[in-house]
Motif scaffolding. Structure first.
Motif, PDB file in Angstrom:
ATOM      1  N   ASP A   1       0.799 -33.308  21.619  1.00  0.00           N
ATOM      2  CA  ASP A   1       0.684 -34.309  20.470  1.00  0.00           C
ATOM      3  C   ASP A   1       2.369 -34.071  20.466  1.00  0.00           C
ATOM      4  O   ASP A   1       3.411 -35.164  20.175  1.00  0.00           O
ATOM      5  CB  ASP A   1       0.914 -34.120  19.136  1.00  0.00           C
ATOM      6  N   ARG A   2       2.862 -32.749  20.838  1.00  0.00           N
ATOM      7  CA  ARG A   2       4.219 -32.691  21.479  1.00  0.00           C
ATOM      8  C   ARG A   2       4.890 -33.499  22.639  1.00  0.00           C
ATOM      9  O   ARG A   2       6.020 -34.257  22.462  1.00  0.00           O
ATOM     10  CB  ARG A   2       5.267 -31.601  21.228  1.00  0.00           C
ATOM     11  N   ASN A   3       4.137 -33.407  23.128  1.00  0.00           N
ATOM     12  CA  ASN A   3       4.152 -34.544  24.547  1.00  0.00           C
ATOM     13  C   ASN A   3       4.506 -36.476  24.329  1.00  0.00           C
ATOM     14  O   ASN A   3       4.997 -36.351  24.538  1.00  0.00           O
ATOM     15  CB  ASN A   3       3.374 -34.778  25.728  1.00  0.00           C
TER      16      ASN A   3
ATOM     17  N   ALA B   1      11.502 -31.969   9.922  1.00  0.00           N
ATOM     18  CA  ALA B   1      12.045 -31.420   8.874  1.00  0.00           C
ATOM     19  C   ALA B   1      10.698 -30.270   8.829  1.00  0.00           C
ATOM     20  O   ALA B   1      11.159 -29.500   7.336  1.00  0.00           O
ATOM     21  CB  ALA B   1      11.207 -31.943   7.572  1.00  0.00           C
ATOM     22  N   LEU B   2      10.095 -29.795   9.612  1.00  0.00           N
ATOM     23  CA  LEU B   2       9.306 -28.759   8.626  1.00  0.00           C
ATOM     24  C   LEU B   2       9.228 -28.023   9.995  1.00  0.00           C
ATOM     25  O   LEU B   2       8.126 -28.471  11.077  1.00  0.00           O
ATOM     26  CB  LEU B   2       8.044 -28.859   8.644  1.00  0.00           C
ATOM     27  N   SER B   3       9.803 -27.359  10.402  1.00  0.00           N
ATOM     28  CA  SER B   3       9.736 -26.863  12.383  1.00  0.00           C
ATOM     29  C   SER B   3       8.856 -25.317  12.845  1.00  0.00           C
ATOM     30  O   SER B   3       9.528 -25.232  13.724  1.00  0.00           O
ATOM     31  CB  SER B   3      11.836 -25.903  12.726  1.00  0.00           C
TER      32      SER B   3
ATOM     33  N   ILE C   1       9.520 -25.742  18.242  1.00  0.00           N
ATOM     34  CA  ILE C   1       9.495 -25.771  19.288  1.00  0.00           C
ATOM     35  C   ILE C   1       9.516 -28.067  19.698  1.00  0.00           C
ATOM     36  O   ILE C   1       9.853 -28.201  20.026  1.00  0.00           O
ATOM     37  CB  ILE C   1       7.894 -25.258  19.416  1.00  0.00           C
ATOM     38  N   ARG C   2       9.076 -28.088  18.301  1.00  0.00           N
ATOM     39  CA  ARG C   2       9.149 -29.748  18.555  1.00  0.00           C
ATOM     40  C   ARG C   2      11.098 -30.219  18.653  1.00  0.00           C
ATOM     41  O   ARG C   2      10.859 -30.609  19.537  1.00  0.00           O
ATOM     42  CB  ARG C   2       8.416 -30.351  17.322  1.00  0.00           C
ATOM     43  N   GLY C   3      11.607 -29.536  17.127  1.00  0.00           N
ATOM     44  CA  GLY C   3      13.144 -30.703  17.389  1.00  0.00           C
ATOM     45  C   GLY C   3      13.542 -29.489  18.878  1.00  0.00           C
ATOM     46  O   GLY C   3      14.215 -30.381  19.762  1.00  0.00           O
TER      47      GLY C   3
ATOM     48  N   ASN D   1      14.464 -27.921  10.269  1.00  0.00           N
ATOM     49  CA  ASN D   1      14.908 -26.765   9.051  1.00  0.00           C
ATOM     50  C   ASN D   1      12.926 -26.014   8.449  1.00  0.00           C
ATOM     51  O   ASN D   1      12.351 -26.543   9.308  1.00  0.00           O
ATOM     52  CB  ASN D   1      14.817 -27.626   8.438  1.00  0.00           C
ATOM     53  N   ASP D   2      13.074 -25.218   8.063  1.00  0.00           N
ATOM     54  CA  ASP D   2      11.919 -24.198   7.373  1.00  0.00           C
ATOM     55  C   ASP D   2      11.732 -23.815   6.554  1.00  0.00           C
ATOM     56  O   ASP D   2      13.566 -23.045   6.319  1.00  0.00           O
ATOM     57  CB  ASP D   2      11.292 -23.416   8.242  1.00  0.00           C
ATOM     58  N   ILE D   3      11.568 -23.492   4.973  1.00  0.00           N
ATOM     59  CA  ILE D   3      11.492 -23.126   3.998  1.00  0.00           C
ATOM     60  C   ILE D   3      11.869 -21.549   4.488  1.00  0.00           C
ATOM     61  O   ILE D   3      11.871 -20.420   3.487  1.00  0.00           O
ATOM     62  CB  ILE D   3      10.535 -23.376   2.906  1.00  0.00           C
ATOM     63  N   ASN D   4      10.170 -20.752   5.450  1.00  0.00           N
ATOM     64  CA  ASN D   4       9.723 -19.305   5.441  1.00  0.00           C
ATOM     65  C   ASN D   4      11.197 -19.328   6.752  1.00  0.00           C
ATOM     66  O   ASN D   4      11.811 -19.753   7.481  1.00  0.00           O
ATOM     67  CB  ASN D   4       9.284 -19.852   6.950  1.00  0.00           C
TER      68      ASN D   4
ATOM     69  N   ASP E   1      14.000 -25.854   1.343  1.00  0.00           N
ATOM     70  CA  ASP E   1      13.017 -27.328   0.819  1.00  0.00           C
ATOM     71  C   ASP E   1      13.604 -28.063   1.709  1.00  0.00           C
ATOM     72  O   ASP E   1      14.116 -28.782   1.431  1.00  0.00           O
ATOM     73  CB  ASP E   1      12.660 -26.938  -0.726  1.00  0.00           C
ATOM     74  N   ALA E   2      12.690 -28.892   2.308  1.00  0.00           N
ATOM     75  CA  ALA E   2      12.373 -29.790   2.885  1.00  0.00           C
ATOM     76  C   ALA E   2      12.152 -30.807   2.316  1.00  0.00           C
ATOM     77  O   ALA E   2      13.579 -31.930   2.530  1.00  0.00           O
ATOM     78  CB  ALA E   2      11.037 -29.916   3.691  1.00  0.00           C
ATOM     79  N   ASN E   3      12.057 -31.143   1.048  1.00  0.00           N
ATOM     80  CA  ASN E   3      12.226 -31.804   0.054  1.00  0.00           C
ATOM     81  C   ASN E   3      13.707 -31.916  -0.787  1.00  0.00           C
ATOM     82  O   ASN E   3      14.729 -33.200  -0.733  1.00  0.00           O
ATOM     83  CB  ASN E   3      11.324 -31.955  -0.975  1.00  0.00           C
TER      84      ASN E   3
ATOM     85  N   VAL F   1       7.607 -35.741   9.603  1.00  0.00           N
ATOM     86  CA  VAL F   1       7.065 -34.012   8.643  1.00  0.00           C
ATOM     87  C   VAL F   1       5.757 -34.078   9.357  1.00  0.00           C
ATOM     88  O   VAL F   1       5.206 -34.602   9.766  1.00  0.00           O
ATOM     89  CB  VAL F   1       7.133 -35.696   7.377  1.00  0.00           C
ATOM     90  N   ASP F   2       5.692 -32.484   9.771  1.00  0.00           N
ATOM     91  CA  ASP F   2       4.807 -32.963  10.217  1.00  0.00           C
ATOM     92  C   ASP F   2       4.320 -31.088   9.413  1.00  0.00           C
ATOM     93  O   ASP F   2       4.869 -29.638  10.056  1.00  0.00           O
ATOM     94  CB  ASP F   2       4.973 -31.806  11.842  1.00  0.00           C
ATOM     95  N   PRO F   3       3.610 -31.006   8.579  1.00  0.00           N
ATOM     96  CA  PRO F   3       3.224 -29.786   7.465  1.00  0.00           C
ATOM     97  C   PRO F   3       2.182 -29.349   7.820  1.00  0.00           C
ATOM     98  O   PRO F   3       1.296 -29.864   8.318  1.00  0.00           O
ATOM     99  CB  PRO F   3       3.536 -31.292   6.321  1.00  0.00           C
TER     100      PRO F   3
HETATM  101  C1  LIG Z   1       2.379 -27.068  10.742  1.00  0.00           C
HETATM  102  S1  LIG Z   1       3.906 -25.532  10.422  1.00  0.00           S
HETATM  103  C2  LIG Z   1       5.283 -27.003  11.485  1.00  0.00           C
HETATM  104  C3  LIG Z   1       5.136 -26.540  12.787  1.00  0.00           C
HETATM  105  C4  LIG Z   1       6.149 -27.189  13.940  1.00  0.00           C
HETATM  106  N1  LIG Z   1       6.895 -28.802  13.357  1.00  0.00           N
HETATM  107  C5  LIG Z   1       5.485 -27.646  15.346  1.00  0.00           C
HETATM  108  O1  LIG Z   1       5.438 -28.737  16.021  1.00  0.00           O
HETATM  109  O2  LIG Z   1       5.363 -26.166  15.610  1.00  0.00           O
HETATM  110  C6  LIG Z   1       4.635 -26.221   8.900  1.00  0.00           C
HETATM  111  C7  LIG Z   1       5.461 -25.366   8.534  1.00  0.00           C
HETATM  112  O3  LIG Z   1       6.172 -25.973   7.537  1.00  0.00           O
HETATM  113  C8  LIG Z   1       6.859 -24.735   6.422  1.00  0.00           C
HETATM  114  N2  LIG Z   1       6.896 -25.639   5.312  1.00  0.00           N
HETATM  115  C9  LIG Z   1       6.544 -25.679   4.545  1.00  0.00           C
HETATM  116  N3  LIG Z   1       5.907 -25.774   3.048  1.00  0.00           N
HETATM  117  C10 LIG Z   1       7.940 -26.209   3.107  1.00  0.00           C
HETATM  118  C11 LIG Z   1       8.824 -26.623   2.461  1.00  0.00           C
HETATM  119  N4  LIG Z   1       8.488 -27.592   1.234  1.00  0.00           N
HETATM  120  N5  LIG Z   1      10.250 -26.969   2.471  1.00  0.00           N
HETATM  121  C12 LIG Z   1      10.329 -26.760   3.998  1.00  0.00           C
HETATM  122  N6  LIG Z   1       9.281 -26.183   5.498  1.00  0.00           N
HETATM  123  C13 LIG Z   1       7.787 -26.089   4.550  1.00  0.00           C
HETATM  124  C14 LIG Z   1       6.480 -23.865   6.509  1.00  0.00           C
HETATM  125  O4  LIG Z   1       6.407 -22.580   6.927  1.00  0.00           O
HETATM  126  C15 LIG Z   1       5.597 -24.089   8.378  1.00  0.00           C
HETATM  127  O5  LIG Z   1       6.151 -23.194   9.132  1.00  0.00           O
END
Ligand SMILES: C[S@@+](CC[C@H](N)C(=O)[O-])C[C@H]1O[C@@H](n2cnc3c(N)ncnc32)[C@H](O)[C@@H]1O
Length: 408
Positions: free
Chosen positions: A60-62, A84-86, A90-92, A108-111, A137-139, A157-159
């Protein structure tokens, strides 16, 4: 706001106390979780890792890299991308390194661990000038960017699971004529295994049928279209597909209430007869017959779904070319893109060779190619579909298909 931003000159090495290993994907090399530590027997469970990385999403990233490259070529736009959810980033990072004409990428990531790791990975790839990391928080961040002059022309947006909690803010953070990229991995609701969850999350009724996967993808598109319409935004799919455990959309977002109405006009409802396989499509729920016009059985009704095209053919053709140039024809994903091209302008559902054989009790299941050839010889357009290796699309009605089976 408790958003933290990593400046380009800041020392990003922190006490990340987790086992890491080098991961090479595309043109980037990152540090990611040591995946062998997070496996159940032979199956890797990326969700168990302290920072998420799923090697299965490389395809998918390709595709995403090829799509964004094509988008920037055809629109002649410099891209400002918000991933927004990184997770590891790797993706960005791949967008920044591999897509030409990228001006800026925000990760960005909440973690907190993910944030620390993405800072290391930015530096590791020498992308400090192009990429910035956020820890929020992405929102909250998306809502902050949803203002004139601050919007991005690509928001990704890849949650985990459903993208629904992020879509309102994500759509508003996309600039006029920009692209919203969306992943969904909650296939159980979308494909009708958990019907009530689908109604709750997507406000749509799924159908459990031979074409559930396509129906789910169209529910997802329909949901994004309705979300955009609330804000007077037209949403139009440029590329949509589903593979393995996920669905992926690339959608154009345009300002305009009239245009938003045009998108809404492409939503509709479908009935499916599980007894004979007959399908009916209508704009309004109430205009669908509750009983099959072919065999008189009770039908299943679902929707609203997107009834328009899944892809923009012009952009898709360019994406196929770029994918071949960047990754080669043999790389996974190329066949999906080629198949998407074939199946454009075909009906929003499909049959499979085994479904017809089983439903009509044929002893032999004909091979896909012979059915497509026979349909074409009878003057019906027929194609394969990327949704299923046994799937075919045609405008021929079910009784014609059954007659063809008899003749094979
Ligand atoms: C499926 S992963 C993303 C994978 C990444 N895009 C990739 O291609 O490898 C989802 C990410 O969203 C983060 N996440 C979950 N809820 C979030 C929020 N409210 N705001 C920001 N990040 C969040 C998680 O910590 C996790 O790292």
């Amino acid at each position: 706001m408790r958003t933290q931003r990593a400046g380009a000159t800041q020392d990003s090495r922190t006490s990340l106390n987790i086992p890491l290993e080098e991961i090479k994907e595309g043109k980037v090399s990152i540090l990611g979780p040591k995946l062998e530590l997070y496996s159940d027997k032979d199956r890797i469970e990326p969700c168990w890792a302290p920072v998420f990385y799923n090697p299965a999403m490389k395809m998918d990233r390709n595709i995403s890299v090829a799509f964004l490259q094509s988008f920037s070529i055809l629109t002649n736009k410099k891209l400002r991308i918000f991933d927004a959810l990184s997770a590891t980033g790797i993706r960005g990072l791949r967008y920044a390194k591999e897509v030409e004409n990228v001006e800026f990428v925000a990760l960005n990531d909440i973690n907190r661990l993910a944030y620390d790791l993405m800072k290391i990975n930015i530096e590791r790839n020498g992308l400090e000038k192009l990429v910035t990391a956020f820890h929020s928080d992405a929102n909250i961040l998306l809502a902050c960017f949803a203002r004139r002059g601050r919007r991005f022309n690509v928001v990704d947006v890849d949650p985990f699971g459903s993208p629904v909690p992020f879509l309102d803010n994500a759509i508003r953070a996309v600039e006029n004529n920009g692209v919203l990229c969306v992943t969904a991995t909650d296939l159980a609701p979308l494909m009708g295994v958990s019907k009530r969850a689908c109604i709750r999350k997507y406000g749509a009724l799924p159908i459990r049928s031979v074409f559930s996967r396509e129906f789910g993808l169209r529910i997802l598109i329909g949901y994004v279209v309705r979300t955009g319409a609330k804000y007077g935004l037209m949403v139009n799919p440029l590329l949509s597909y589903s593979s393995r455990h996920y669905m992926r959309l690339f959608l154009k977002v345009r300002i305009g209430k009239k245009r938003a109405n045009e998108s809404i006009d492409k939503l509709g409802y479908v009935s499916f007869c599980p007894k004979c396989g007959s399908v009916q499509i209508r704009k309004y729920f109430f205009s669908l017959e509750k009983v099959c016009s072919n065999c008189g059985s009770k039908v299943e009704i679902g929707g609203p779904i997107w009834l328009g095209e899944l892809c923009d053919v012009f952009l898709l053709k360019e994406t196929v070319k770029v994918f071949e140039r960047f990754f080669g024809k043999e790389e996974k994903g190329f066949k999906i893109l080629e198949c998407l091209l074939e199946e454009s302008s075909m009906p929003p559902y499909f049959y499979t060779t085994d479904f017809i054989a089983k439903t009509y009790r044929f002893k032999k299941e004909p091979i896909l190619g012979s059915i497509i050839r026979a349909l074409e010889e009878m003057g019906y357009k027929a194609t394969r579909t990327h949704f299923s290796t046994k799937g075919f699309k045609t405008y021929a009605d079910i009784s014609t298909i059954v007659e063809i089976y008899k003749s094979l």
